[in-house]
Design a protein around this motif. Sequence first.
Motif, PDB file in Angstrom:
ATOM      1  N   ARG A 646     -10.538 -51.499 -42.976  1.00 25.85           N
ATOM      2  CA  ARG A 646     -11.577 -51.619 -44.001  1.00 25.85           C
ATOM      3  C   ARG A 646     -12.966 -51.237 -43.447  1.00 25.85           C
ATOM      4  O   ARG A 646     -13.852 -50.894 -44.224  1.00 25.85           O
ATOM      5  CB  ARG A 646     -11.616 -53.020 -44.580  1.00 25.85           C
ATOM      6  CG  ARG A 646     -12.248 -54.051 -43.659  1.00 25.85           C
ATOM      7  CD  ARG A 646     -12.232 -55.397 -44.319  1.00 25.85           C
ATOM      8  NE  ARG A 646     -12.935 -56.369 -43.508  1.00 25.85           N
ATOM      9  CZ  ARG A 646     -12.934 -57.660 -43.784  1.00 25.85           C
ATOM     10  NH1 ARG A 646     -12.257 -58.101 -44.814  1.00 25.85           N
ATOM     11  NH2 ARG A 646     -13.611 -58.488 -43.029  1.00 25.85           N
ATOM     12  N   GLN A 649     -14.292 -47.953 -44.475  1.00 23.40           N
ATOM     13  CA  GLN A 649     -14.834 -47.792 -45.830  1.00 23.40           C
ATOM     14  C   GLN A 649     -16.250 -48.369 -45.890  1.00 23.40           C
ATOM     15  O   GLN A 649     -16.467 -49.473 -46.355  1.00 23.40           O
ATOM     16  CB  GLN A 649     -13.925 -48.539 -46.831  1.00 23.40           C
ATOM     17  CG  GLN A 649     -12.479 -48.104 -46.836  1.00 23.40           C
ATOM     18  CD  GLN A 649     -12.274 -46.809 -47.580  1.00 23.40           C
ATOM     19  OE1 GLN A 649     -13.071 -46.442 -48.452  1.00 23.40           O
ATOM     20  NE2 GLN A 649     -11.241 -46.070 -47.216  1.00 23.40           N
ATOM     21  N   THR A 650     -17.217 -47.604 -45.459  1.00 25.46           N
ATOM     22  CA  THR A 650     -18.582 -48.118 -45.449  1.00 25.46           C
ATOM     23  C   THR A 650     -19.262 -47.997 -46.789  1.00 25.46           C
ATOM     24  O   THR A 650     -20.236 -48.682 -47.055  1.00 25.46           O
ATOM     25  CB  THR A 650     -19.436 -47.361 -44.423  1.00 25.46           C
ATOM     26  OG1 THR A 650     -19.373 -45.974 -44.759  1.00 25.46           O
ATOM     27  CG2 THR A 650     -18.930 -47.580 -43.031  1.00 25.46           C
ATOM     28  N   GLY A 651     -18.805 -47.057 -47.597  1.00 28.00           N
ATOM     29  CA  GLY A 651     -19.478 -46.813 -48.863  1.00 28.00           C
ATOM     30  C   GLY A 651     -20.548 -45.735 -48.738  1.00 28.00           C
ATOM     31  O   GLY A 651     -21.119 -45.278 -49.731  1.00 28.00           O
ATOM     32  N   ASN A 652     -20.784 -45.343 -47.518  1.00 24.08           N
ATOM     33  CA  ASN A 652     -21.782 -44.296 -47.317  1.00 24.08           C
ATOM     34  C   ASN A 652     -21.157 -42.932 -47.542  1.00 24.08           C
ATOM     35  O   ASN A 652     -20.296 -42.488 -46.788  1.00 24.08           O
ATOM     36  CB  ASN A 652     -22.335 -44.410 -45.887  1.00 24.08           C
ATOM     37  CG  ASN A 652     -23.533 -43.491 -45.699  1.00 24.08           C
ATOM     38  OD1 ASN A 652     -23.590 -42.403 -46.273  1.00 24.08           O
ATOM     39  ND2 ASN A 652     -24.491 -43.922 -44.897  1.00 24.08           N
ATOM     40  N   GLN A 654     -22.289 -39.941 -47.274  1.00 26.91           N
ATOM     41  CA  GLN A 654     -22.521 -38.903 -46.274  1.00 26.91           C
ATOM     42  C   GLN A 654     -21.609 -39.068 -45.075  1.00 26.91           C
ATOM     43  O   GLN A 654     -21.180 -38.091 -44.462  1.00 26.91           O
ATOM     44  CB  GLN A 654     -23.989 -38.925 -45.862  1.00 26.91           C
ATOM     45  CG  GLN A 654     -24.837 -38.300 -46.957  1.00 26.91           C
ATOM     46  CD  GLN A 654     -26.301 -38.388 -46.674  1.00 26.91           C
ATOM     47  OE1 GLN A 654     -26.785 -39.432 -46.243  1.00 26.91           O
ATOM     48  NE2 GLN A 654     -27.032 -37.312 -46.900  1.00 26.91           N
ATOM     49  N   TYR A 656     -18.600 -40.241 -45.304  1.00 29.41           N
ATOM     50  CA  TYR A 656     -17.314 -39.702 -45.754  1.00 29.41           C
ATOM     51  C   TYR A 656     -17.301 -38.197 -45.606  1.00 29.41           C
ATOM     52  O   TYR A 656     -16.335 -37.608 -45.148  1.00 29.41           O
ATOM     53  CB  TYR A 656     -17.064 -40.039 -47.232  1.00 29.41           C
ATOM     54  CG  TYR A 656     -16.923 -41.514 -47.549  1.00 29.41           C
ATOM     55  CD1 TYR A 656     -16.679 -42.446 -46.543  1.00 29.41           C
ATOM     56  CD2 TYR A 656     -17.026 -41.978 -48.853  1.00 29.41           C
ATOM     57  CE1 TYR A 656     -16.584 -43.778 -46.847  1.00 29.41           C
ATOM     58  CE2 TYR A 656     -16.915 -43.302 -49.167  1.00 29.41           C
ATOM     59  CZ  TYR A 656     -16.699 -44.221 -48.159  1.00 29.41           C
ATOM     60  OH  TYR A 656     -16.597 -45.520 -48.456  1.00 29.41           O
ATOM     61  N   ALA A 657     -18.387 -37.609 -46.050  1.00 32.34           N
ATOM     62  CA  ALA A 657     -18.472 -36.145 -45.990  1.00 32.34           C
ATOM     63  C   ALA A 657     -18.414 -35.674 -44.551  1.00 32.34           C
ATOM     64  O   ALA A 657     -17.733 -34.685 -44.235  1.00 32.34           O
ATOM     65  CB  ALA A 657     -19.774 -35.703 -46.657  1.00 32.34           C
ATOM     66  N   ALA A 658     -19.074 -36.417 -43.662  1.00 35.72           N
ATOM     67  CA  ALA A 658     -19.054 -36.046 -42.257  1.00 35.72           C
ATOM     68  C   ALA A 658     -17.642 -36.098 -41.709  1.00 35.72           C
ATOM     69  O   ALA A 658     -17.188 -35.188 -41.000  1.00 35.72           O
ATOM     70  CB  ALA A 658     -19.949 -37.009 -41.472  1.00 35.72           C
ATOM     71  N   PHE A 661     -15.719 -33.088 -42.941  1.00 35.38           N
ATOM     72  CA  PHE A 661     -16.002 -31.871 -42.172  1.00 35.38           C
ATOM     73  C   PHE A 661     -15.406 -31.954 -40.777  1.00 35.38           C
ATOM     74  O   PHE A 661     -14.860 -30.962 -40.278  1.00 35.38           O
ATOM     75  CB  PHE A 661     -17.507 -31.625 -42.117  1.00 35.38           C
ATOM     76  CG  PHE A 661     -18.042 -31.094 -43.415  1.00 35.38           C
ATOM     77  CD1 PHE A 661     -17.570 -29.868 -43.907  1.00 35.38           C
ATOM     78  CD2 PHE A 661     -18.986 -31.779 -44.153  1.00 35.38           C
ATOM     79  CE1 PHE A 661     -18.054 -29.374 -45.109  1.00 35.38           C
ATOM     80  CE2 PHE A 661     -19.452 -31.282 -45.349  1.00 35.38           C
ATOM     81  CZ  PHE A 661     -18.993 -30.072 -45.845  1.00 35.38           C
TER      82      PHE A 661
END
Lengths: 674, 101
Positions: A646, A649-652, A654, A656-658, A661
């Motif tokens: 868990r 799952q930070t909620g951030n 960016q 996630y996007a990082a 990539f």
Amino acid sequence: MQSLIIVAEEIQGIEATRTGLFPDIMWLVPLLPALSFLAVLFFGKKLPGKGHSAGILAIAVAFLLSLAGFIDLVTGAETVEKSWMWFEFPGSLELTFGMNYDFLCGLMFLVVTFISLLVQIYSAGYMLDDERYTWFYAVLSLFTASMLFLVIADNLMMMLVGWEGVGVCSYLLIGHYWEEKTNSSAAIKAFITTRVGDVGFMFGIFALFIIAGTFNITEINHLAEDGGIGGIGLTIAALLLFCGAVGKSAQFPLYVWLPDAMAGPTPVSALIHAATMVVAGVYLVARTFPVFEFANGGFPLEVVGVVAAITMLVAALLALIQDDIKKVLAYSTISQLAYMFAGLAVGVFTAGIFHLFTHAFFKALLFLGAGSLIHAVHSNNMSDMGGMRKFMPATFKTYIIGSLALAGIPPLAGFFSKDEVLGGALRAGIDGTRATAWIVFGSALITAFLTALYTARMCIKTFWGDYRGHGQPHESPNSMTSPLWVLAGLTLVVGFLGFPVIGVFKYWIFTPGEVAHSFEPLYNVVLPAITVVAALGGFFLAYKWFYKGAWRFDFRATSFGWMYGFAERRYYLDDIYLGGVVKPVQYPLAAATYWANQHVLDGIVNGAAKGTLGAASGTYRADQGVVDFGVNGAAGLTGFSGGLLRHVQTGNVQRYAAMLFAGIAIFVAVFALV
Amino acid sequence: MPVSFFLVLSALLFSIGVYGVLARQHAVLVLLSVELMLNAANINLVAFAAMLGQAGVPGQVFALFIIAVAAAELGVGLAIVILIYRNRQSVDVDQMSLMKW
């Protein structure tokens, strides 16, 4: 002497010339009372007359059907024997459900349904105030159904079912007034004592099945006749069957239950303990007659003869000293049943059955008459009666007719049948066909004298002298006296069916099977003269002792005093049973059973309980330890790994996007390098 | 001109877009960076289409599709941003961490 003997013709049965209409449907006869039993049991209180209407209606229809069937047979219809498969066990054991409607069965049907009909009509008056009136009619119907079932049975297993059915009904009806301890004890005594004989009956059935391989009575009879079965096995089987007959038909030494059975309502005594159930033993021997005759050259019949000779004499002596009017009749019934067995034993099959037939009428008449007396004076004891002829003229007249028939006075029913038995014994003695024929003859002749003596004593103590009871006795209602008149009328005429030479009864009843012997009795005019003289001698002695002497005549003052004490204790037979069987069973055996119950059975039960408890707790632990560990472990592992993941799952968005990539970059690097 | 020139330009533009998406705090700038990445892809498609001549026509068609999709995406994205601003008086992407445990 020889010229006085009327030579008997060769008896031929009635030739069957056509298929009858009624014999095919005779299975309805037992079914009707069975249905009325259910109807009365479940809806009795709602039916008109609190249940007696259904019972009387069913038995009336059954009687008419029996009558139609018998007339059909007599006019040349074929007898019917057929069976259906009931149970089939692997191997050769087959139980069938069958009917065998022949002359013997037809005659028994007539007797049972007719007496049952009269008794049910009579009971409507006699039992009127009884609180278990409906129940009484239900059991009466069940009894009739069981008895008819026993009679129509074509195999021994079915017969056993009916046999036990009548036993149960007898038990229920003897204990009808169970509020008094003596009555319920009498019921138990009757049930257990007949059961002693029933064990023999059952083993007899098993023995016959083992040697013959079938329960079917006709097949067994054929096998016995043509020698298919024989030897010591057949003799043992016949004697075991006779054990059952001894119990049910109250013969020496198992007759002790029948006098006690008088604790039941008087109509029950008339139906069950005089006219129908107690003749089941005679019927059994008659049905399986070839088994008795062909086993070991007729040895079982010699045994039957000896038992009958003993029984008729000891019962007649006991009848002489009773005060209870029903017990006089009970001992007289035992004595007369012995006459029937004697008839079968000496080879006059037809005469034995004829005595069964006539006895049913006059003994039912006597019992119902006694019931009428008891109804009037509210006591069974003759010491409470006396002078009743003035109060109850109808009962008096019919009772005298019954008594004369019992004593064997011509031309009443009992005279003909009793004389045929005596004549048969005489012929068997002269011809030497039975070794014990002379014993039977002598015993029967003495019994004829004693019968007249105790019958006269009973009538004198009841109807003459002064009234010794309380209150004002009165004649019974019409519903009670009309059956008496019907039976009295029949008692006057049925004897002529068996009139020597010209009577038709011998064309109806003959031995089952094809070669079994039924001898004609020896007809002459000397023998009836002797028996009538014996009976009149009995009357004269009774007149001298009981009429001229005090009504409370003391046997002890006569030279028979030593016998009186012996007879008063009922030959110590009850004491022997009580001391020799009941007490040893009751105390040591009961104590041993109690000990075994406490220690062995309880040990087993407790052990089983403890074992179950241990197994249960083991299972509990296994459940808790193993199964729950697996389930909880899986859940815990899932929770733990979820807790770790868990944090991803930070909620951030960016981040996630990082990661996206970074992932792609790794894939690209892998593809590029590999 | 060799096609590699266009590919290098496209790679640079895409990298700038990635940087913008990952590093910028302002939501509108993130959306603009996404546009940069899409256009980098467009350049790639068009460059290859030009190189392949007649066979590259589907590449140009895909480029047109991407432009249309990008326009729609930007419209929806800007609407979301405006709604978030109205609710929270801020369009800082770091503060939009609502989708967490």
